[in-house]
Structures are given as structure tokens and as C-alpha cells.
Design an enzyme around this catalytic site. Structure first.
Site, PDB file in Angstrom:
ATOM      1  CB  SER A  99      -2.807  -0.900  -8.723  1.00 46.85           C
ATOM      2  OG  SER A  99      -3.781   0.109  -8.615  1.00 46.85           O
ATOM      3  CG  ASP A 228      -0.958   3.254  -2.155  1.00 49.13           C
ATOM      4  OD1 ASP A 228      -1.620   4.117  -2.751  1.00 49.13           O
ATOM      5  OD2 ASP A 228      -0.794   2.094  -2.578  1.00 49.13           O
ATOM      6  CG  HIS A 257      -0.659   3.107  -6.033  1.00 44.60           C
ATOM      7  ND1 HIS A 257      -1.429   2.238  -5.275  1.00 44.60           N
ATOM      8  CD2 HIS A 257      -1.000   2.865  -7.338  1.00 44.60           C
ATOM      9  CE1 HIS A 257      -2.193   1.513  -6.068  1.00 44.60           C
ATOM     10  NE2 HIS A 257      -1.945   1.864  -7.322  1.00 44.60           N
TER      11      HIS A 257
END
Length: 284
Positions: A99, A228, A257
């Protein structure tokens, strides 16, 4: 507790907390928002067992690191990573980011080069550019980010609940891939972050990495979940792969995610296939 100083604010040092386990070629794990280096607990044993030295660190404002009032931008984050790499004298390192951590990888390689890096892995990537602009029509509307900022400013605790629901795809993974206890633990970690960092880091999601990406000259693995809800797959991973056609793209179908936690077998398997087992010390 080990810390590395990356600066100072008024009378207080800005220290990053890190862990440094094992021996062998180094792997640096860079966590996502809004967690800490502890988020890698399902990857660390696999990497250690394969013979790697494993380093995690908490981004400024998160986990056990200092919580300054400034420095929440990718130039500073990349500088922090560069200080860690230099102070620990890491060489032939593998950088693995999740991320927000993928932004550190892009900006670090784009700014400081790959002299200390052997290869890199982006998981649930932020790049190449998430914000929709005239020259980036594949991005997301600015109003979406402004809504996140308003929510974080209004009620940071409620915002983190909403965020983690999307982070885990909670209605789909609850009690299956994510326990109530794990969700609660991640929420507690999330709200322990600096309120300033929690808010300011949202702005960094609009960072343009398109100038950094062509400078990535090490092998790159991209792992992303097709479901996601934080960094949508169509706006991120395929576009990064297109910009770096020699990269490898692994798509986890219907995955959220938070794949380092929800899909550790698939993520760890892809990482190990990409980096392989290190050579014995005498062979290096």
C-alpha cells in the site's frame, strides 16, 4: 528498542523504530496505512525460514516511531528509508512494500537509485498515480480524497472503522480470513497513530509517481487483489505493469487490499518464487 534518527523537530528527535532479525541477504518490509511494521507478521517467519535477514520499520507517525507534526510527504518518506538503508549499510536488499509502502519504493528508487537494492516487490500498489487529472484520466476524482480528509478530521475513530472495513473487505472476509480479534487488533493499532499523520498521509495518496517509475531498474514483482476497495486494481497494478513491461504481475482474484494478512500463502509464495532462496554464504 532499536531506533534510527532521521531528523529533529524543535527539541525532539524524530526516531524510526525498526526490527532487525536473522542473517543473510536483507529484506526490508515497508508497511501500509494506517498500521506499522507489525503488519508483516505473516511474512517475517517465511523470509527468516528461507535464510534472509528481515528488517521492518514503522513509518514516522505510526507504530513506535516518533510522531512529528511535519514530514508527511513522499520525498521525506524516501529520505527516511534512505537513512535506514545507509545507517544499517544494507546492500543487495530486497524492498517489499504494501500500500503506502509501495510509494516509498517508487520514490526511493526514483531519487536515490538502486545501488543498494537487488529487486523490489509492490503489494497493493499506490502507483503510478491515483488522482484523476487532465493528463491522468485513469485516476480517481479529487472529491473522493477530500471526503476521506473530511471524515478523518471529523471523527478519526469512526474513519478508521470505515477504512478497515474496506481494507479487509470485511463483509466478505469476516470470520473466514479475518477474525474479530484480528480486526480489533488492527483497529487499535490504527487509532494509536498520530492524528496528524493519519490526516496528512491521506494527501500523499494523490502523489504522482510517473517520473519515478521509469527509473526503477531492478526486477519488480507486482501483487494485487482484484477486489481491492482501497487502491482499485484497474487504476493501479495493470497501469504500473504497463509502464514497466519487464515486471511481473500476480493478480489474486477476489482478494482485498489487505492481502499480506488475508492471503499470506499466495503472497508469500509469489514473493519466494520471485526472490528465491539466498545463496549459501560461501557461494556469495
Amino acid at each position: 528498542m532499536p531506533f534510527i534518527a532521521v531528523g529533529a523537530e524543535n527539541s525532539a528527535p524524530i526516531d524510526l523504530y525498526y526490527t532487525d532479525y536473522g542473517s543473510g541477504p536483507p529484506v526490508v518490509l515497508i508497511h501500509g496505512y494506517p498500521l506499522s511494521g507489525a503488519a508483516w507478521e505473516k511474512q517475517v517467519p517465511t523470509l527468516l525460514g528461507a535464510g534472509y535477514r528481515v528488517i521492518t520499520y514503522d513509518r514516522r507517525g505510526f507504530g513506535n516511531s516518533a510522531q512529528p507534526g511535519s514530514g508527511y510527504d513522499y520525498d521525506t518518506f524516501a529520505s527516511d528509508l534512505n537513512t535506514l538503508m545507509t545507517e544499517l549499510d544494507l546492500r543487495d536488499a530486497v524492498l517489499i512494500g504494501h500500500s503506502m509502502g509501495t510509494g516509498e519504493i517508487a520514490r526511493y528508487l526514483g531519487t536515490y537509485g538502486s545501488a543498494r537494492v537487488n529487486r523490489a516487490v509492490t503489494i497493493s500498489t499506490l502507483g503510478p498515480m491515483l488522482l484523476k487529472t487532465d493528463d491522468n484520466p485513469e485516476g480517481l476524482d479529487r472529491s473522493l480524497f477530500e471526503g476521506f480528509l473530511d471524515a478523518a478530521a471529523s471523527d478519526r475513530y469512526a474513519y478508521q472503522t470505515t477504512f478497515l472495513n474496506n481494507f479487509f473487505n470485511w463483509p466478505d472476509t469476516r470470520g473466514k480470513r479475518v477474525s474479530e480479534d484480528a480486526y480489533r487488533g488492527n483497529w487499535n493499532l490504527s487509532v494509536s497513530a498520530s492524528p496528524i499523520a493519519t490526516y496528512e498521509c491521506i494527501k500523499t495518496w494523490m502523489t504522482d509517481f510517473r517520473a519515478d517509475i521509469p527509473r526503477i531498474d531492478v526486477p519488480l514483482l507486482i501483487i494485487h487483489g482484484s477486489a481491492d476497495k482501497v487502491l482499485p486494481y484497474p487504476n493501479t497494478a495493470p497501469r504500473l505493469h504497463e509502464m514497466l513491461p519487464d515486471s511481473q504481475l500476480v493478480t489474486l482474484q477476489d482478494a482485498p487490499h489487505a492481502i499480506p494478512w488475508t492471503h499470506p500463502e499466495e503472497v508469500n509464495g509469489a514473493i519466494m518464487q520471485f526472490i528465491g532462496a539466498p545463496e549459501p554464504a560461501m557461494a556469495r
